[in-house]
Scaffold this motif. Structure first.
Motif, short mmCIF file in Angstrom:
data_model
loop_
_atom_site.label_atom_id
_atom_site.label_comp_id
_atom_site.label_asym_id
_atom_site.label_seq_id
_atom_site.Cartn_x
_atom_site.Cartn_y
_atom_site.Cartn_z
N TYR A 43 51.32 26.12 45.79
CA TYR A 43 51.14 27.56 45.97
C TYR A 43 49.84 27.83 46.72
CZ TYR A 43 54.53 27.76 42.13
OH TYR A 43 55.64 27.60 41.35
N ILE A 44 49.87 28.81 47.60
CA ILE A 44 48.64 29.35 48.17
C ILE A 44 48.10 30.36 47.17
CG2 ILE A 44 47.65 30.75 50.02
CD1 ILE A 44 49.82 29.55 51.86
N ASP A 45 46.85 30.20 46.80
CA ASP A 45 46.27 31.02 45.73
C ASP A 45 45.48 32.17 46.32
OD1 ASP A 45 45.26 32.08 43.44
OD2 ASP A 45 44.22 30.28 42.77
N PHE A 46 46.06 33.37 46.28
CA PHE A 46 45.37 34.58 46.71
C PHE A 46 44.79 35.34 45.51
CE2 PHE A 46 47.58 35.53 51.06
CZ PHE A 46 46.83 34.53 51.65
N ALA A 47 44.65 34.66 44.38
CA ALA A 47 44.07 35.28 43.19
C ALA A 47 42.72 34.66 42.81
CB ALA A 47 45.03 35.16 42.01
N SER A 48 42.58 33.36 43.03
CA SER A 48 41.34 32.63 42.73
C SER A 48 40.86 32.86 41.30
CB SER A 48 40.23 33.05 43.72
OG SER A 48 40.58 32.70 45.03
N GLY A 49 41.80 32.85 40.36
CA GLY A 49 41.42 33.04 38.96
C GLY A 49 40.80 34.39 38.71
N ILE A 50 41.26 35.41 39.43
CA ILE A 50 40.70 36.78 39.45
C ILE A 50 39.25 36.74 39.94
CG2 ILE A 50 40.56 39.01 38.33
CD1 ILE A 50 42.43 38.08 36.19
N ALA A 51 39.08 36.26 41.16
CA ALA A 51 37.78 36.25 41.85
C ALA A 51 36.75 35.34 41.20
CB ALA A 51 37.22 37.67 41.98
N VAL A 52 37.21 34.34 40.46
CA VAL A 52 36.30 33.38 39.83
C VAL A 52 35.99 32.23 40.79
CG1 VAL A 52 36.14 31.61 38.04
CG2 VAL A 52 36.86 33.94 37.45
N ASN A 53 37.03 31.69 41.41
CA ASN A 53 36.85 30.51 42.26
C ASN A 53 36.55 30.90 43.70
OD1 ASN A 53 37.42 28.52 40.19
ND2 ASN A 53 39.51 29.29 40.24
#
Length: 428
Positions: A43-53
């Motif tokens: 998956y391409i992650d457009f969430a980043s752990g809710i702006a964590v990563n």
């Protein structure tokens, strides 16, 4: 073979219903902008752990720093026997926040704790109790921070009562017709009808509302708040939990506003995925709390502190503020092109790599379309792109890619989003 669905069924048997998950994607590994589930799908992650990563998943420099610290020790409690990284990180953050005033810092574990302590410090400094927050704001899930949060579902519903002397006023929002003047008038009206300014300890605001829908505070509004707080001796708190650490193209979004907040709350992107939060502010205010009044058992974990120090080096050396701006430019152009194609896209908001697309019912002004929003999140997840929604009206798609994501991957992910949106619109 175990599957995502089998794990989801197991989860539903043992995890409280209130702790839901966006999609039954059970992660096996993650690297930079990509996540792989236990079935081997990427998956391409457009969430980043809710702006964590912000620094990407498992950045090797952070992994190595934490491994080295783990070989030395994992915990002593900084309130009992502290360690150099605890002090070094405070030195870095107090130097990097906006403004020239001497600052001090404290560390806790979660964003909600940082906000709770901001209110404690403001009350200790002023000797007052009232707090003003904004409709649409999000500040956490503890009792105090739920009270501050200006969005009922799902964060506050069924959990009251909340602490008293918390007051909400409109947040400026040009797209929804709320002017800076109207928002400021809300505060004036509070002072006339509900609480005198000499009883207000703090005003807390987000430079960009996060859960509320990625609405940006106009500089004129923030500067008026600063003037108002100076006039009445009120502490101005900037909640930078989602906007901090290069997400918006600057280390802190307050830098766009031309103000120096009294206190800044930090979390999420601060430590590359390790639990850490901070409150940084003017030394005179921060020192209002007596010794022992601030802290916590896990506050300023040594693992998280070394990770956070490495995050700051990565932001500097890999020029992540510039990369955030470049991501924002690509996303802005692509989403504007989509907006020309789909009347369902009512508004696009971009500040660095903090990007929002608000979905509406075509031909009905800005009437929200939460059904399409939910369907797009689900369709994109199934097609290999992790998306998040937000907004008081549940109709905003938010994009929070890692700032280390290459632009070709950004475009690949947006291709999927555009294709999913086209299919949903065509089948509506």
């Amino acid at each position: 073979m175990t599957t995502n669905q089998s794990w989801q069924q197991r989860k539903q048997q043992v995890i409280a219903r209130g702790m839901g998950n966006l999609s039954p994607i059970y992660v096996e590994k993650a690297e930079n902008a990509y996540v792989w589930d236990i079935e081997g799908r990427r998956y391409i992650d457009f969430a980043s752990g809710i702006a964590v990563n912000n620094t990407g998943h498992s950045h090797p420099r952070i992994v190595n720093a934490v491994k080295a610290q783990l070989d030395r020790f994992s915990h002593t409690c900084a309130m009992v026997t502290p360690y150099p990284s605890f002090v070094e990180l405070a030195e870095q953050l107090t130097e990097r926040v906006p403004g020239e005033t001497a600052n001090k810092a404290m560390f806790v574990t979660t964003g909600a704790e940082a906000v709770e302590n901001a209110i404690k410090v403001a009350r200790a400094h002023t000797g007052r109790s009232g707090v003003i927050a904004f409709k649409g704001g999000f500040h956490g899930r503890t009792n105090m921070t739920m009270g501050l949060t200006g969005k009922v579902a799902p964060y506050k519903a069924g959990f009251g009562p909340f602490p008293n002397e918390i007051y909400h006023v409109p947040y400026p929002n040009a797209y929804h017709g709320i002017s800076v003047e109207e928002s400021l008038k809300g505060i004036t009206d509070l002072f006339a009808a509900d609480i005198e300014p000499t009883r207000v300890a703090a005003i807390i605001f987000e430079p960009v509302q996060g859960e509320g829908g990625f609405y940006q505070a106009p500089p004129a509004f923030a500067q008026a708040l600063r003037q108002l707080c100076d006039q009445h001796g009120i502490v101005l708190i900037a909640d930078e939990i989602q906007t901090g650490f290069a997400r918006t193209g600057k280390l802190f979004a307050s830098e766009y506003l031309g103000i120096e907040p009294d206190l800044i709350t930090m979390a999420k992107g601060i430590a590359g995925g390790f639990p850490l939060s901070a409150l940084v502010g003017k030394a005179e205010i921060m020192d209002a709390a007596a010794p022992g009044g601030l802290g916590g058992t896990y506050a300023g974990s040594p693992l998280a502190c070394v990770a956070a120090l490495e995050v700051l080096k990565i932001i500097d050396e890999e020029q992540l503020c510039d990369k955030a701006l470049a991501i924002g430019e690509v996303m802005s152009k692509r989403l504007q092109d989509m907006q020309q194609r789909f009347a369902d896209i009512g508004d696009i908001r971009v500040l660095g790599a903090m990007v929002a697309m608000e979905l509406v019912v075509p031909g009905a002004g800005n009437k929200p379309n939460p059904e399409l929003t939910k369907a797009l999140v689900e369709a994109a997840n199934q097609a290999g792109v992790i998306l998040l929604s937000c907004g008081v009206r549940g109709n905003v798609i938010r994009f929070l890619p890692a700032l280390t994501t290459d632009l070709s991957t950004i475009n690949e992910g947006l291709d999927v989003v555009e294709r999913c949106l086209a299919e949903l619109v065509a089948n509506a």
